[in-house]
Design a protein around this motif. Structure first.
Motif, PDB file in Angstrom:
ATOM      1  N   SER A  61      16.927  15.950  16.543  1.00 56.65           N
ATOM      2  CA  SER A  61      15.842  16.577  15.787  1.00 56.65           C
ATOM      3  C   SER A  61      15.283  15.661  14.706  1.00 56.65           C
ATOM      4  N   GLN A  64      11.532  14.915  14.642  1.00 55.97           N
ATOM      5  CA  GLN A  64      10.747  16.067  14.199  1.00 55.97           C
ATOM      6  C   GLN A  64      10.756  16.162  12.681  1.00 55.97           C
ATOM      7  N   TYR A  65      11.929  15.938  12.061  1.00 53.75           N
ATOM      8  CA  TYR A  65      12.021  15.980  10.600  1.00 53.75           C
ATOM      9  C   TYR A  65      11.176  14.882   9.956  1.00 53.75           C
ATOM     10  N   TRP A  68       7.647  15.990   9.978  1.00 55.29           N
ATOM     11  CA  TRP A  68       7.421  16.971   8.916  1.00 55.29           C
ATOM     12  C   TRP A  68       7.338  16.303   7.553  1.00 55.29           C
ATOM     13  N   ARG A 352       9.112  24.042   5.084  1.00 54.35           N
ATOM     14  CA  ARG A 352      10.010  24.199   6.224  1.00 54.35           C
ATOM     15  C   ARG A 352      10.073  25.628   6.740  1.00 54.35           C
ATOM     16  N   SER A 369      10.012  24.156  14.749  1.00 54.30           N
ATOM     17  CA  SER A 369      11.436  23.875  14.908  1.00 54.30           C
ATOM     18  C   SER A 369      11.980  24.529  16.178  1.00 54.30           C
ATOM     19  N   ASP A 373      13.338  22.716  19.575  1.00 51.06           N
ATOM     20  CA  ASP A 373      14.640  23.011  20.172  1.00 51.06           C
ATOM     21  C   ASP A 373      14.493  23.369  21.647  1.00 51.06           C
TER      22      ASP A 373
END
Length: 472
Positions: A61, A64-65, A68, A352, A369, A373
């Motif tokens: 992940s 993706q973070y 963001w 978030r 998120s 996933d």
């Protein structure tokens, strides 16, 4: 104990290791949590804060973070966010706190905040939480864990209750599934032992996993012991007493011993922790273990396990009922954080989707998120306890989650419904030290067939009383 902060629960290490060197963040900047100011592109003053709630480098992940983070800093040009993955650990917390090297925003477990607050390492968040509406929307029982003298020093990040985690593939190989391929979940501890024995006999793999080190054996033992009627700590005339050498506690420890010597159902290696469970579940080496829905993606991430080969059931019933340990993780800010850094951290959490804001904008990252996933073939749908009591927040998040469910919920419904289960919080005094004391007796009964549960618990009670409760 946690459910591993990013996965819940890892247990804490025993020793406090003091280090003399300054710790740096991944961004190469100082992770001391001290304010850094400058000027943004629009001419406003900027604030820099260090976020310790960040994925490890091998976490799928992470991209993706990072996306963001870039979007967040674009939307908030007055904020610069540095990142430092910091999974809470007692062996690193004290030296980092003493030297002022804690990240501004960090996570810890339900058992730890009062220690951190009393030591003066936590920032007071009361006013900012009221400003952002967290004080009314979050579970009040969880919030009590981070309060002192009417002030609030943190807020829950996740909550869990323990269940029974299953490898579906091994249940199939052992002939322990129904006509729909759903495992026949053991409903009692007697059924659990017999099911684990059958898995071992039919597949050659361990039927049940029980950790024995890093405090995790004691942590998971609570589920069994409470179900046998055992208690651990009682207040008598205003003083705390250790009482876990009762006949009920002895019977619970004997049950664990029998899993090894009578049923032959446990792993061959007796010195294991939850990281071994992730590996063994993820590589089809064990049929069952205690777990929580938050753990489901760890073996998928690390061992390429199929999301469809997992299931989870409610905790089994013992002679005195069905009891499941409740725990979780919390967000806190270091005492070195400035008000500007705290507000910057709250802006990130709101971005978030970890906030009571139910607008489409606030739920955007929460939805992304779940979508990410699903794209990574992680489990989406099953979840543990909700942080929120505000019905609008719960409804809004559930509506988003329902769009991305990607598993057969029949494999998870027993855990989600949790019928007939009493959820209990962790013991109130020195729970981490209690878990480590119980590790010792669990290791003893699993390595020595002649070990005496009563004698072991008598000694453990005496030691725990002298070393901890007499000083509480």
């Amino acid at each position: 104990m946690k459910a591993l902060l990013k996965t819940s629960l890892s247990a804490l290490a025993v020793a406090v290791i003091v280090t003399g060197c300054a710790l740096k963040s991944n961004s190469g900047g100082d992770s001391s949590g001290q304010a850094e100011s400058g000027e943004s592109k629009n001419g406003n003053e900027t604030v820099s804060f260090v976020n310790g709630d960040w994925p490890q480098t091998n976490d799928q992940s992470l991209p993706q973070y990072e996306k963001w983070k870039a979007e967040f800093e674009t939307a908030n040009p007055d904020v610069t966010m540095k990142t430092e993955p910091y999974p809470y650990d007692a062996s690193t917390f004290l030296p980092k706190a003493e030297s002022g090297q804690l990240p501004n925003l960090f996570g810890t477990y339900f058992t730890e905040p009062q220690k951190i607050i009393n030591a003066g390492y936590a920032a007071d968040l009361t006013d900012v939480m009221q400003e952002y509406g967290y004080d009314k929307a979050l579970n009040p029982d969880m919030l009590e864990l981070v309060k002192k003298d009417g002030r609030t020093y943190g807020f829950p990040a996740s909550g869990y209750y323990m269940g029974l985690w299953l490898n579906v593939k091994l249940f199939e190989q052992a002939g322990l599934v129904d006509e729909n391929g759903v495992p026949r979940f053991p409903k009692t501890y007697e059924e659990l032992a017999l099911t684990a024995k059958t898995i071992k006999e039919k597949t050659g793999k361990a039927g049940f996993f029980f950790p024995t080190k890093n405090g995790q054996g004691g942590w998971q033992f609570m589920n069994i012991a409470w179900s046998f009627g055992a208690e651990f700590e009682k207040q008598v005339d205003g003083k705390w007493k250790a009482v876990f050498n009762s006949p009920e506690a002895v019977a619970a420890l004997q049950y664990v011993k029998d899993l090894k010597w009578k049923y032959g159902a446990l792993t061959d290696n007796n010195l294991v922790d939850v990281s071994d469970l992730f590996r063994m579940i993820g590589t089809d080496q064990v049929g069952m273990g205690f777990g929580t829905a938050d753990w489901a993606n760890q073996p998928i991430n690390d061992y390429k396990m199929s999301k469809d080969d997992q299931a989870m059931a409610a905790i089994p019933e013992g002679p005195k009922g069905r009891y499941s340990l409740m725990g979780g993780s919390l967000y806190m800010f270091s005492n070195k954080s400035t008000p500007e850094q705290i507000r910057a951290g709250f802006k990130w959490l709101k971005y978030r989707g970890i906030s009571p804001d139910t607008s489409a904008e606030a739920l955007k990252v929460f939805e992304e998120s779940l979508a990410n996933d699903s794209k990574l073939n992680r489990v989406v749908g099953p979840h543990s306890m909700s942080l929120w009591v505000d019905p609008d927040v719960v409804k809004a998040q559930n509506q988003v989650r329902d769009k991305y469910v990607n598993v057969n919920m029949a494999l998870w419904d027993d855990y989600m419904k949790n019928e007939g289960v009493t959820i209990r919080p962790e013991e109130p005094v020195n729970s981490q030290e209690l878990y480590k004391a119980l590790d010792v007796v669990i290791q003893a009964v699993l390595t020595n067939e002649k070990a005496d549960p009563q004698a072991l618990l008598d000694q453990a009670v005496a030691d725990f009383q002298r070393d901890y409760l007499d000083k509480a």
